[in-house]
Scaffold this motif. Sequence first.
Motif, PDB file in Angstrom:
ATOM      1  N   SER A 278      21.812  52.542  58.542  1.00 36.10           N
ATOM      2  CA  SER A 278      22.830  51.522  58.802  1.00 36.10           C
ATOM      3  C   SER A 278      23.501  51.760  60.149  1.00 36.10           C
ATOM      4  CB  SER A 278      23.913  51.564  57.720  1.00 36.10           C
ATOM      5  OG  SER A 278      23.333  51.533  56.459  1.00 36.10           O
ATOM      6  N   VAL A 279      23.789  53.028  60.422  1.00 33.65           N
ATOM      7  CA  VAL A 279      24.466  53.339  61.683  1.00 33.65           C
ATOM      8  C   VAL A 279      23.521  53.095  62.862  1.00 33.65           C
ATOM      9  CG1 VAL A 279      25.617  55.159  62.993  1.00 33.65           C
ATOM     10  CG2 VAL A 279      26.006  54.964  60.542  1.00 33.65           C
ATOM     11  N   ASN A 280      22.269  53.520  62.721  1.00 34.94           N
ATOM     12  CA  ASN A 280      21.317  53.299  63.812  1.00 34.94           C
ATOM     13  C   ASN A 280      21.131  51.810  64.115  1.00 34.94           C
ATOM     14  OD1 ASN A 280      20.989  56.014  63.889  1.00 34.94           O
ATOM     15  ND2 ASN A 280      18.942  56.060  63.025  1.00 34.94           N
ATOM     16  N   VAL A 281      20.984  51.019  63.062  1.00 35.73           N
ATOM     17  CA  VAL A 281      20.784  49.573  63.262  1.00 35.73           C
ATOM     18  C   VAL A 281      22.000  48.987  63.971  1.00 35.73           C
ATOM     19  CG1 VAL A 281      20.468  47.353  62.087  1.00 35.73           C
ATOM     20  CG2 VAL A 281      19.214  49.365  61.301  1.00 35.73           C
TER      21      VAL A 281
ATOM     22  N   ILE B 246      19.619  41.978  64.108  1.00 33.90           N
ATOM     23  CA  ILE B 246      19.526  43.066  63.121  1.00 33.90           C
ATOM     24  C   ILE B 246      18.066  43.348  62.766  1.00 33.90           C
ATOM     25  CG2 ILE B 246      20.087  43.701  60.712  1.00 33.90           C
ATOM     26  CD1 ILE B 246      22.796  42.238  61.208  1.00 33.90           C
ATOM     27  N   GLN B 247      17.262  42.295  62.664  1.00 29.84           N
ATOM     28  CA  GLN B 247      15.842  42.485  62.313  1.00 29.84           C
ATOM     29  C   GLN B 247      15.144  43.437  63.279  1.00 29.84           C
ATOM     30  OE1 GLN B 247      14.149  38.556  62.122  1.00 29.84           O
ATOM     31  NE2 GLN B 247      14.928  38.206  60.057  1.00 29.84           N
ATOM     32  N   ILE B 248      15.472  43.340  64.531  1.00 27.37           N
ATOM     33  CA  ILE B 248      14.796  44.192  65.518  1.00 27.37           C
ATOM     34  C   ILE B 248      15.189  45.658  65.329  1.00 27.37           C
ATOM     35  CG2 ILE B 248      14.698  44.724  68.001  1.00 27.37           C
ATOM     36  CD1 ILE B 248      14.534  41.723  68.478  1.00 27.37           C
ATOM     37  N   GLY B 249      16.481  45.916  65.264  1.00 25.75           N
ATOM     38  CA  GLY B 249      16.936  47.300  65.062  1.00 25.75           C
ATOM     39  C   GLY B 249      16.456  47.849  63.732  1.00 25.75           C
ATOM     40  N   ASP B 250      16.458  46.977  62.726  1.00 20.82           N
ATOM     41  CA  ASP B 250      16.058  47.362  61.368  1.00 20.82           C
ATOM     42  C   ASP B 250      14.595  47.819  61.349  1.00 20.82           C
ATOM     43  OD1 ASP B 250      16.570  47.430  58.512  1.00 20.82           O
ATOM     44  OD2 ASP B 250      15.252  45.705  58.345  1.00 20.82           O
ATOM     45  N   ALA B 251      13.717  47.000  61.922  1.00 19.47           N
ATOM     46  CA  ALA B 251      12.286  47.325  61.898  1.00 19.47           C
ATOM     47  C   ALA B 251      12.015  48.585  62.723  1.00 19.47           C
ATOM     48  CB  ALA B 251      11.496  46.151  62.465  1.00 19.47           C
ATOM     49  N   TYR B 252      12.623  48.640  63.891  1.00 22.84           N
ATOM     50  CA  TYR B 252      12.358  49.773  64.786  1.00 22.84           C
ATOM     51  C   TYR B 252      12.826  51.088  64.153  1.00 22.84           C
ATOM     52  CZ  TYR B 252      12.265  52.495  69.111  1.00 22.84           C
ATOM     53  OH  TYR B 252      12.001  53.442  70.067  1.00 22.84           O
ATOM     54  N   ASP B 253      14.009  51.065  63.581  1.00 16.07           N
ATOM     55  CA  ASP B 253      14.516  52.301  62.976  1.00 16.07           C
ATOM     56  C   ASP B 253      13.683  52.699  61.752  1.00 16.07           C
ATOM     57  OD1 ASP B 253      16.606  54.425  62.849  1.00 16.07           O
ATOM     58  OD2 ASP B 253      16.912  53.545  60.870  1.00 16.07           O
TER      59      ASP B 253
ATOM     60  N   ALA C 233       5.756  51.987  67.465  1.00 17.54           N
ATOM     61  CA  ALA C 233       6.604  51.014  66.770  1.00 17.54           C
ATOM     62  C   ALA C 233       6.803  49.768  67.631  1.00 17.54           C
ATOM     63  CB  ALA C 233       7.949  51.647  66.424  1.00 17.54           C
ATOM     64  N   LEU C 234       7.098  49.976  68.910  1.00 16.16           N
ATOM     65  CA  LEU C 234       7.300  48.823  69.803  1.00 16.16           C
ATOM     66  C   LEU C 234       6.022  48.007  69.916  1.00 16.16           C
ATOM     67  CD1 LEU C 234       9.451  49.877  72.883  1.00 16.16           C
ATOM     68  CD2 LEU C 234      10.130  48.602  70.867  1.00 16.16           C
ATOM     69  N   ALA C 235       4.874  48.703  70.009  1.00 12.86           N
ATOM     70  CA  ALA C 235       3.596  48.001  70.143  1.00 12.86           C
ATOM     71  C   ALA C 235       3.363  47.111  68.913  1.00 12.86           C
ATOM     72  CB  ALA C 235       2.467  49.011  70.297  1.00 12.86           C
ATOM     73  N   LEU C 236       3.657  47.637  67.743  1.00 10.73           N
ATOM     74  CA  LEU C 236       3.470  46.846  66.519  1.00 10.73           C
ATOM     75  C   LEU C 236       4.415  45.656  66.489  1.00 10.73           C
ATOM     76  CD1 LEU C 236       3.004  49.624  63.829  1.00 10.73           C
ATOM     77  CD2 LEU C 236       1.399  47.791  64.390  1.00 10.73           C
ATOM     78  N   MET C 237       5.646  45.894  66.911  1.00  9.93           N
ATOM     79  CA  MET C 237       6.609  44.798  66.904  1.00  9.93           C
ATOM     80  C   MET C 237       6.195  43.698  67.877  1.00  9.93           C
ATOM     81  SD  MET C 237      10.075  47.030  66.544  1.00  9.93           S
ATOM     82  CE  MET C 237      11.260  45.701  66.636  1.00  9.93           C
ATOM     83  N   LEU C 238       5.627  44.111  69.002  1.00 13.30           N
ATOM     84  CA  LEU C 238       5.181  43.119  69.989  1.00 13.30           C
ATOM     85  C   LEU C 238       4.044  42.263  69.425  1.00 13.30           C
ATOM     86  CD1 LEU C 238       5.379  45.117  73.308  1.00 13.30           C
ATOM     87  CD2 LEU C 238       6.383  42.870  72.905  1.00 13.30           C
ATOM     88  N   LEU C 239       3.190  42.879  68.628  1.00 17.69           N
ATOM     89  CA  LEU C 239       2.086  42.141  68.008  1.00 17.69           C
ATOM     90  C   LEU C 239       2.604  41.041  67.091  1.00 17.69           C
ATOM     91  CD1 LEU C 239      -0.536  44.815  66.895  1.00 17.69           C
ATOM     92  CD2 LEU C 239      -0.844  42.941  68.520  1.00 17.69           C
TER      93      LEU C 239
END
Length: 494
Positions: free
Chosen positions: A249-252, A362-369, A387-393
């Motif tokens: 929660s804090v990281n996101v 929030i979705q971006i921080g959530d997925a990355y964390d 993680a970033l590569a997957l998110m970019l896909l």
Amino acid sequence: MDIAQSTSQPKKVIPKSSSGMDSELSKLGNNLITKFHVLMRITQIYDSKNVALNQFVTEFLDTINTLINKEGVLSLKIVKNDFFLNDQPLRYSVEGFTSFKYLLTQWKKRLIGEVTFKTLVAEEMLRYFIYAFINLEEGREENADLLKKQLESHHITSIEANPLEVVEGEEEAFTIQKEDQREVGKKVFFETIGTIKEVITSIKGNQYADVRKLKRLAQKAIHLVIEDESILLGMTMIKNYDEYTFNHSVNVSIYALAIGKRLGFSKKTLAELGITALLHDIGKSKIPREVLNKPAALDDEEWEMMKKHPLAGVEIVLNLKQLGEINPRMVVGIFDHHLTSDLSGYPKLYRKKEVSLFGRIIQIGDAYDAMTTPRIYKKIPFTPEQALALMLLEKTIHFDPLLLKIFIGLVGIYPLGSLVLLNTREIGIVYKPNSDARWLDRPTVLVVDRDEKGDPVKEMVDLTETDGGGSYKRSIVKTLDPYKYHIDIAKYFL
Ligand SMILES: [Fe+2]
Ligand SMILES: [Fe+2]
């Protein structure tokens, strides 16, 4: 970027990770610090004969003797701003943060740097020791000697104290300027984790949850992010396996605030976003622990339960009286943080709805964390780069492309916390992404190495630095997997 493709290998020995300390020892060490802290506080209230003290002395004694039985000896030593237990750095748990800070300050004030328990300790000895310790005059150089003499005069030879070692000229240029802010950052980070834990525990037990402190902490975090986002972003590297929900929660929230800052949000909007992100998974407090921590895939029923957490979160937030005025975008942000533009997410909707801006952030921080943190069902997480590569896909369906671009600008092409191999064959950790978009591939890197004697050395290098001839002094060749090299990245951000 295929990590396995390049043939160049690092030339130097990699520092051994502090996670070398086994988890049982680490737990006992944390326990020792907490008990020491509690006892020091209690002794300032009661005299040594008071019965109120008994329980605390016994608990401290048990921890000490368990450690001696396990290790043969027990030495607790301050090295710079850390405690070392039997010569190994002790990483503190979230709950232990206050105790660590307290002990560190109290020991340093008394110029005591090490306490050793050489053999099993008896209760009376410990009682005498703690009062002798607490009564040492602050700032007196002879304190360690004095304490030694006092103990000897009581025939206590199994407890020893040594003076604080002041290491001069041990410079780490990168921490010196930022020391204060980093310390503030750490405090805010750990306090927020502790507070969110309290809030979640209260909600779980259907008790009154005090969120005022959370609001105050969010304000402090905003201040820090506005001043220098890299400090709190660095803290997100401290992945705490045991405290996932709170840490997450804090990281996101940190990622969300950093994105919000880049979007030019006002302080008021940032405060709303920060709180929304902190509470985005609050609905999970209604899901049983066994489901949340299930090591295998969820069955249909459990999955249905999981999918209810955004809506449950909305309900909880609407009932948190002390949140004060709740802007609808906060509620919506919690509601749609798992919703996708093609409606494949949840909660299930029957009509297309655009995911709100808070939700998309929030979705971006959530997925990355989530991807970069070890979990019970995925012990080795993705590296930041993977993680970033997957998110970019998945960017068009799952993530807002523009926000993702901003996020990459924040964490860098070589994201913060990546382990990288340099063309000088040195190994480093990406410490601070370059804020200039032209040099996203040239972050500040902490080179980690060992000198001839085998002692760890660290050097902060800016990859935009050039030699006299105009060529870059160092460049990144490729990223490396920290798990293969047994490097505990978090340690470098603490
Ligand atoms: Fe969630
Ligand atoms: Fe989440």
